[in-house]
Design an enzyme around this catalytic site. Structure first.
Site, PDB file in Angstrom:
ATOM      1  N   SER A 104       0.821  -1.211   0.000  1.00 39.27           N
ATOM      2  CA  SER A 104       0.000   0.000   0.000  1.00 39.27           C
ATOM      3  C   SER A 104       0.854   1.259   0.000  1.00 39.27           C
ATOM      4  CB  SER A 104      -0.854   0.056   1.271  1.00 39.27           C
ATOM      5  OG  SER A 104      -1.548  -1.121   1.453  1.00 39.27           O
ATOM      6  N   HIS A 123      -2.278  -3.104  -6.649  1.00 40.40           N
ATOM      7  CA  HIS A 123      -2.827  -2.751  -5.337  1.00 40.40           C
ATOM      8  C   HIS A 123      -4.337  -2.917  -5.327  1.00 40.40           C
ATOM      9  CE1 HIS A 123      -3.775   0.322  -2.057  1.00 40.40           C
ATOM     10  NE2 HIS A 123      -3.289  -0.754  -1.471  1.00 40.40           N
ATOM     11  N   GLU A 178      -5.083  -0.303  -8.302  1.00 44.31           N
ATOM     12  CA  GLU A 178      -4.051   0.640  -8.724  1.00 44.31           C
ATOM     13  C   GLU A 178      -2.880  -0.175  -9.265  1.00 44.31           C
ATOM     14  OE1 GLU A 178      -4.636   4.449  -5.700  1.00 44.31           O
ATOM     15  OE2 GLU A 178      -3.619   2.671  -4.941  1.00 44.31           O
ATOM     16  N   ASN A 182      -4.584   5.771  -1.002  1.00 44.83           N
ATOM     17  CA  ASN A 182      -4.059   5.817   0.365  1.00 44.83           C
ATOM     18  C   ASN A 182      -3.409   7.152   0.692  1.00 44.83           C
ATOM     19  OD1 ASN A 182      -5.028   3.331   0.907  1.00 44.83           O
ATOM     20  ND2 ASN A 182      -3.083   2.256   0.739  1.00 44.83           N
TER      21      ASN A 182
HETATM   22  N1  LIG Z   1      -5.474  -4.373   4.972  1.00 45.24           N
HETATM   23  C1  LIG Z   1      -5.799  -3.608   3.963  1.00 45.24           C
HETATM   24  O1  LIG Z   1      -6.854  -2.950   3.987  1.00 45.24           O
HETATM   25  C2  LIG Z   1      -4.902  -3.523   2.757  1.00 45.24           C
HETATM   26  C3  LIG Z   1      -5.421  -3.009   1.561  1.00 45.24           C
HETATM   27  C4  LIG Z   1      -4.624  -3.012   0.414  1.00 45.24           C
HETATM   28  C5  LIG Z   1      -3.322  -3.476   0.476  1.00 45.24           C
HETATM   29  N2  LIG Z   1      -2.828  -3.946   1.671  1.00 45.24           N
HETATM   30  C6  LIG Z   1      -1.452  -4.448   1.668  1.00 45.24           C
HETATM   31  O2  LIG Z   1      -1.515  -5.865   1.561  1.00 45.24           O
HETATM   32  C7  LIG Z   1      -0.410  -6.446   2.217  1.00 45.24           C
HETATM   33  C8  LIG Z   1      -0.914  -7.454   3.249  1.00 45.24           C
HETATM   34  O3  LIG Z   1      -1.670  -6.762   4.239  1.00 45.24           O
HETATM   35  P1  LIG Z   1      -2.780  -7.495   5.116  1.00 45.24           P
HETATM   36  O4  LIG Z   1      -3.584  -6.431   5.731  1.00 45.24           O
HETATM   37  O5  LIG Z   1      -3.449  -8.545   4.288  1.00 45.24           O
HETATM   38  O6  LIG Z   1      -1.861  -8.190   6.230  1.00 45.24           O
HETATM   39  P2  LIG Z   1      -2.232  -9.382   7.237  1.00 45.24           P
HETATM   40  O7  LIG Z   1      -1.382  -9.191   8.408  1.00 45.24           O
HETATM   41  O8  LIG Z   1      -3.700  -9.481   7.411  1.00 45.24           O
HETATM   42  O9  LIG Z   1      -1.767 -10.697   6.423  1.00 45.24           O
HETATM   43  C9  LIG Z   1      -0.444 -10.956   6.088  1.00 45.24           C
HETATM   44  C10 LIG Z   1      -0.261 -12.475   5.938  1.00 45.24           C
HETATM   45  O10 LIG Z   1       1.043 -12.738   5.421  1.00 45.24           O
HETATM   46  C11 LIG Z   1       1.501 -13.924   6.005  1.00 45.24           C
HETATM   47  N3  LIG Z   1       2.951 -14.005   5.891  1.00 45.24           N
HETATM   48  C12 LIG Z   1       3.906 -13.390   6.634  1.00 45.24           C
HETATM   49  N4  LIG Z   1       5.129 -13.750   6.207  1.00 45.24           N
HETATM   50  C13 LIG Z   1       4.962 -14.598   5.174  1.00 45.24           C
HETATM   51  C14 LIG Z   1       5.864 -15.330   4.337  1.00 45.24           C
HETATM   52  N5  LIG Z   1       7.178 -15.246   4.479  1.00 45.24           N
HETATM   53  N6  LIG Z   1       5.337 -16.140   3.388  1.00 45.24           N
HETATM   54  C15 LIG Z   1       4.017 -16.256   3.230  1.00 45.24           C
HETATM   55  N7  LIG Z   1       3.116 -15.591   4.005  1.00 45.24           N
HETATM   56  C16 LIG Z   1       3.583 -14.768   4.959  1.00 45.24           C
HETATM   57  C17 LIG Z   1       1.015 -13.833   7.444  1.00 45.24           C
HETATM   58  O11 LIG Z   1       0.965 -15.120   8.028  1.00 45.24           O
HETATM   59  C18 LIG Z   1      -0.381 -13.210   7.255  1.00 45.24           C
HETATM   60  O12 LIG Z   1      -1.385 -14.194   7.134  1.00 45.24           O
HETATM   61  C19 LIG Z   1       0.387  -5.300   2.840  1.00 45.24           C
HETATM   62  O13 LIG Z   1       1.420  -4.948   1.963  1.00 45.24           O
HETATM   63  C20 LIG Z   1      -0.654  -4.200   2.920  1.00 45.24           C
HETATM   64  O14 LIG Z   1      -0.100  -2.928   2.908  1.00 45.24           O
HETATM   65  C21 LIG Z   1      -3.598  -4.001   2.798  1.00 45.24           C
END
Ligand SMILES: NC(=O)c1ccc[n+]([C@@H]2O[C@H](COP(=O)([O-])OP(=O)(O)OC[C@H]3O[C@@H](n4cnc5c(N)ncnc54)[C@H](O)[C@@H]3O)[C@@H](O)[C@H]2O)c1
Length: 596
Positions: free
Chosen positions: A121, A142, A154, A192
């Protein structure tokens, strides 16, 4: 020839990853879904089955299609399973070193022609790409939360991403039924960059007890038509993720203090209050992962009896003014059964206001929303007057005259002389300090702000503005009156912009700055906020409706009061106002309205 994507990999099956798996599998693409442990894989699988089962229950997905969808997903532990996919999307936590490590590993495991994408993000896609030997095949894709629902994607190209990779990914987004905006690699991209300053500001309002979580969220939902309030959205995003995004944006985006994470966020993350995913964040949820909010020790009591606790009885209401707001407010009170005295500056003005109220009530009758008897009864409750002396025995006065402090102060000084003791004196000001008005009287404890939104008969929100001199009884009375009017009253302190304008206008101003910096177009920025965040209008559409001059005036007030450098009005906004491009009302603002 465009690349065929028959199988993709998703790394990380948390909030975003599990949703991204669903998006691909729903569109007939095989997915290898990867996590770090069997437990984490299982959690991702449960999220996906939960989501698809809900879709079946709602009749949005046939059972057979769900089964086919689930059969397309291959659940695996470890990146080695990704050796033959055409594209990988990484959705692990927002840490640069972690993402770089994963990309270096993906580069080793994946076939040479595979595209490697990050769902980051806020981190630099460029910095992630240089951890591989194929930065030209690295791109940002994204998705927005929840990925299966939100239409926007995005697409982030770095200076080294190959043009054909961009084209192929754009085509893939289209195949997924998404609307893409392609942009370059900047902290926060479009959505964002505009969203997180607002979210952080909302958290700071909550942290400083400026307003409750319920009131902050209700204000933005009801005042701006947003699908959810900022604190509920923080819970959906995940506080850990939101913290990392803010922190990165602060460091990458020119150290704008508005992105420095509010200390409370870090404290909540440390305490394990991550939002929906952990079952508790700003709100408490039925269980981890559930969207259902349950009551907790902070949930306010909203029943009628409790609301009226300590409130004074109000039967007769004086409304001063003859403009749009006064007219709407007269209608609101009369329809709710109050006896109303409208005071204007002359019989002619009274006749005009009376006519406007009648027209509006008649519209209600034509639309079947009001019976003829109710219309007549409402009109029968209003007395029309041109002298303030008639307010001697009212219980509440609502002032809605011109937005000039000297005029309002003079009026309140007169009300102080005329009105009986114990009257609640309310101002509808949207930008002046209520305390200035209160101190024009000898009874500042009885003075409060009641900020109605336009059009008052339709908009469900009223901001109840307490000054440092407002008594608890006056506040309780204002809350009870709002409830009796069928409005949601949100209580806040006496600061410029109250809740809604203080959170809304800096975001609009930021959008103007983004346009001014040529990062994107007005159309794409509007799309991003509508399709990525579910806003009813994009920032430029809204600015043209509100009026650029009005927006500039509000932004100036916010800047002057808070001295926050990030609130300085965008020069482009000032220039457009100087040029007479004020929005719809002048035929041209950010867009030309004369041709439509
Ligand atoms: N939460 C949101 O609203 C949102 C929206 C758009 C983008 N994002 C982006 O998406 C990405 C993930 O965010 P999220 O909110 O889903 O996080 P989250 O914490 O909910 O999930 C992350 C997952 O990654 C897993 N993980 C960690 N290390 C790993 C590895 N080495 N191999 C495989 N899996 C691994 C974890 O076990 C976890 O289940 C981030 O870059 C975030 O910025 C988040």
């Amino acid at each position: 020839m465009a690349r065929e994507f028959t199988s993709v990999g998703v790394v990380g099956l948390g909030t975003m990853g599990a949703g991204i798996v669903e998006v691909f599998a729903r569109n007939g693409i095989d997915v290898v879904a990867v996590e770090i442990s069997a437990t984490a894989v299982e959690r991702g699988r449960v999220t996906l089955t939960g989501s698809t089962d809900r879709a079946v229950a709602k009749g949005k997905l046939a059972e057979a299609d769900r089964d086919a969808l689930l059969a397309r997903v291959d659940w695996q532990v470890g990146l080695d399973a990704l050796h033959s996919v055409d594209l990988v999307i990484e959705a692990v936590p927002e840490h640069l070193d972690l993402k770089q490590r994963i990309f270096a590993e993906l580069d080793r495991v994946c076939k040479p022609e595979a595209i490697l994408a990050t769902n980051t993000s806020s981190l630099s896609v460029t910095e992630i790409s240089v951890a591989t030997t194929r930065p030209n095949q690295v791109i940002g894709i994204h998705f927005f939360n929840p990925a299966p629902v939100m239409k926007l994607v995005e697409v982030v190209r770095t200076v080294v991403t190959s043009a054909d990779v961009v084209v192929d990914v754009e085509a893939l987004c289209e195949r997924l039924g998404k609307v893409d905006v392609t942009i370059s690699d900047r902290a926060g991209f479009i959505a964002n960059a505009l969203l997180f300053g607002y979210l952080n500001h909302a958290v700071s309002m909550f942290e400083s007890r400026y307003a409750t979580r319920e009131d902050i969220d209700a204000a933005m939902k009801l005042g701006c038509g947003l699908p959810m309030g900022p604190l509920a959205l923080m819970d959906l995003i995940g506080l850990d993720t939101a913290y990392e995004i803010l922190d990165t944006m602060y460091r990458r985006g020119g150290r704008d203090r508005r992105h420095a994470p509010v200390p409370l966020i870090k404290q909540m993350v440390t305490a394990g209050l991550l939002g929906r995913k952990s079952g508790r964040g700003f709100y408490t949820y039925e269980r981890p992962g559930s969207p259902v909010v349950v009551t907790d020790e902070h949930t306010p009591v909203t029943t009628g009896a409790a609301l009226a606790d300590g409130a004074r009885a109000i039967a007769k209401v004086g409304i001063v003014g003859s403009g749009t707001m006064a007219t709407g407010i007269i209608e609101v009170f009369a329809k709710a059964g109050y006896e109303v005295i409208s005071v204007t500056r002359g019989a002619e003005k009274s006749a005009k206001v009376c006519e406007a109220v009648k027209t509006s009530l008649n519209k209600g009758v034509v639309r079947g929303k009001l019976s003829e008897e109710d219309r007549d009864a409402a009109l029968g409750r209003v007395t029309w007057s041109a002298t303030l002396d008639h307010l001697a025995d009212v219980d509440l006065v609502v002032e809605a005259v011109v937005e000039e402090l000297s005029v309002k102060k003079a009026l309140f000084a007169s009300l102080d002389e005329i009105c009986k003791p114990g009257v609640v004196l309310a101002t509808t000001t949207s930008s002046l300090p209520v305390i200035d008005v209160a101190m024009a009287t000898q009874r500042p404890a009885d003075v409060i702000g009641l900020h109605f939104f336009n059009p008052a008969p339709i908009m469900p929100l009223v901001e109840i503005v307490q000054t440092i001199r407002t008594s608890a009884e006056t506040s309780a009375t204002a809350r009870a009156v709002c409830a009796a009017l069928g409005k949601t009253g949100v209580v806040c302190g006496d600061r410029s912009g109250f809740i809604v304008n203080a959170l809304l206008f800096p975001y609009l101003n930021d959008a103007v700055k983004m346009l001014e910096a040529s990062y994107s177009t007005a159309d794409d920025i509007d799309y991003a906020m509508k399709l990525g965040c579910g806003y009813p209008m994009g920032p430029f559409e809204l600015l043209d409706v509100v009026g650029l001059d009005v927006s500039l005036a509000i932004q100036r007030e916010l800047y002057l009061e808070l001295r926050e450098p990030g609130f300085a009005p965008a020069p482009l906004l000032e220039h457009l106002v100087t040029a007479g491009y004020l929005g719809r009302k002048s035929g041209r603002g950010f867009r030309d309205h004369t041709k439509r």
